[in-house]
Write a protein that holds these residues in place. Structure first.
Motif, PDB file in Angstrom:
ATOM      1  N   LYS A  61       1.081  -1.165  -0.046  1.00  0.00           N
ATOM      2  CA  LYS A  61       0.050   0.064  -0.034  1.00  0.00           C
ATOM      3  C   LYS A  61       0.775   1.124  -0.058  1.00  0.00           C
ATOM      4  O   LYS A  61       0.222   2.368  -0.810  1.00  0.00           O
ATOM      5  CB  LYS A  61      -1.006   0.112   1.165  1.00  0.00           C
ATOM      6  CG  LYS A  61      -1.997  -0.992   1.169  1.00  0.00           C
ATOM      7  CD  LYS A  61      -2.950  -0.819  -0.059  1.00  0.00           C
ATOM      8  CE  LYS A  61      -3.843  -1.775  -0.275  1.00  0.00           C
ATOM      9  NZ  LYS A  61      -4.567  -1.778  -1.698  1.00  0.00           N
TER      10      LYS A  61
ATOM     11  N   GLU B 258      -0.986  -4.935   3.229  1.00  0.00           N
ATOM     12  CA  GLU B 258      -2.420  -5.788   3.587  1.00  0.00           C
ATOM     13  C   GLU B 258      -2.326  -7.021   3.296  1.00  0.00           C
ATOM     14  O   GLU B 258      -1.430  -7.547   2.375  1.00  0.00           O
ATOM     15  CB  GLU B 258      -3.526  -5.124   2.945  1.00  0.00           C
ATOM     16  CG  GLU B 258      -3.662  -3.760   3.488  1.00  0.00           C
ATOM     17  CD  GLU B 258      -5.055  -3.061   2.657  1.00  0.00           C
ATOM     18  OE1 GLU B 258      -5.584  -3.783   1.657  1.00  0.00           O
ATOM     19  OE2 GLU B 258      -5.508  -2.065   3.006  1.00  0.00           O
TER      20      GLU B 258
ATOM     21  N   ASN C  84      -6.262  -6.711   6.218  1.00  0.00           N
ATOM     22  CA  ASN C  84      -5.697  -6.622   7.473  1.00  0.00           C
ATOM     23  C   ASN C  84      -4.323  -5.922   7.212  1.00  0.00           C
ATOM     24  O   ASN C  84      -3.851  -6.146   6.162  1.00  0.00           O
ATOM     25  CB  ASN C  84      -5.370  -7.494   8.409  1.00  0.00           C
ATOM     26  CG  ASN C  84      -6.585  -8.457   8.889  1.00  0.00           C
ATOM     27  OD1 ASN C  84      -7.753  -7.936   8.799  1.00  0.00           O
ATOM     28  ND2 ASN C  84      -6.569  -9.645   9.140  1.00  0.00           N
ATOM     29  N   LYS C  85      -4.216  -4.513   7.914  1.00  0.00           N
ATOM     30  CA  LYS C  85      -3.021  -3.601   7.710  1.00  0.00           C
ATOM     31  C   LYS C  85      -1.797  -4.170   8.493  1.00  0.00           C
ATOM     32  O   LYS C  85      -1.996  -4.606   9.645  1.00  0.00           O
ATOM     33  CB  LYS C  85      -3.319  -2.323   7.816  1.00  0.00           C
ATOM     34  CG  LYS C  85      -4.503  -1.910   6.909  1.00  0.00           C
ATOM     35  CD  LYS C  85      -4.978  -0.559   7.273  1.00  0.00           C
ATOM     36  CE  LYS C  85      -6.073   0.022   6.576  1.00  0.00           C
ATOM     37  NZ  LYS C  85      -6.252  -0.416   5.018  1.00  0.00           N
TER      38      LYS C  85
END
Length: 172
Positions: free
Chosen positions: A68, A154, A159-160
């Protein structure tokens, strides 16, 4: 209450217990599925005398990592939002610090690029020009130790995660 009422009551209790166990099992199964695709990004460097210094990003997790954000850091601080500028500034500092001639290649992951489990991708490769000189290599390694990386990624479930490595390696 006669016997059939007790049997019916017991059947209702058993049915509710079975429902509770099924709900719990579904919850645990979902957690397991999320963990079964969890990525784990790491930055690794290879340094062998007489060979180019390589810095690589690898995914040691069991699932793909969706990048990201990726930033190049120098002395723990982000240099530039434009990654090409960031690498060029780092390489300029390396040249100024070490007064060495070198060839280089660099790469940076793009937003939403996926790094599969077990996959690695080079970030920077620096090769000193000329014959192997331990002093020059040591100066280059020392200067490169000021480079760091911050990667936000992610998993497939959204989920980050953040991998923050403000300094690449120590000067030891």
């Amino acid at each position: 209450m006669d016997t059939s009422d007790y049997i019916a009551s017991a059947a209702v209790v058993i049915a509710f217990c079975a429902l509770a166990v099924s709900i719990w099992q579904g919850y645990v199964m979902r957690l397991h599925q999320k963990l079964s695709v969890k990525p784990h990004i790491d930055i690794d460097y290879k340094f062998f005398p007489g060979k180019p210094i390589e810095i690589r990003m690898l995914n040691n997790g069991v699932g793909p990592a969706i990048i990201k954000s990726f930033k190049v850091l120098y002395d723990g601080k982000s240099i530039s939002e434009n990654q090409t500028d960031a690498y060029l500034k780092v390489l300029k500092e390396l040249k100024t610090d070490t007064e060495l001639e070198f060839k280089y290649e660099y790469n940076f992951p793009l937003k939403n690029e996926a790094l599969s489990s077990g996959e690695n991708e080079y970030l920077l490769q620096v090769e000193l020009v000329g014959e192997y000189d331990e002093s020059a290599t040591s100066r280059a390694k020392s200067s490169l130790s000021r480079i760091g990386f911050k990667t936000e990624y992610e998993c497939m479930y959204g989920n980050k995660f953040v991998h923050n490595m403000p300094l690449l390696f120590s000067n030891n």
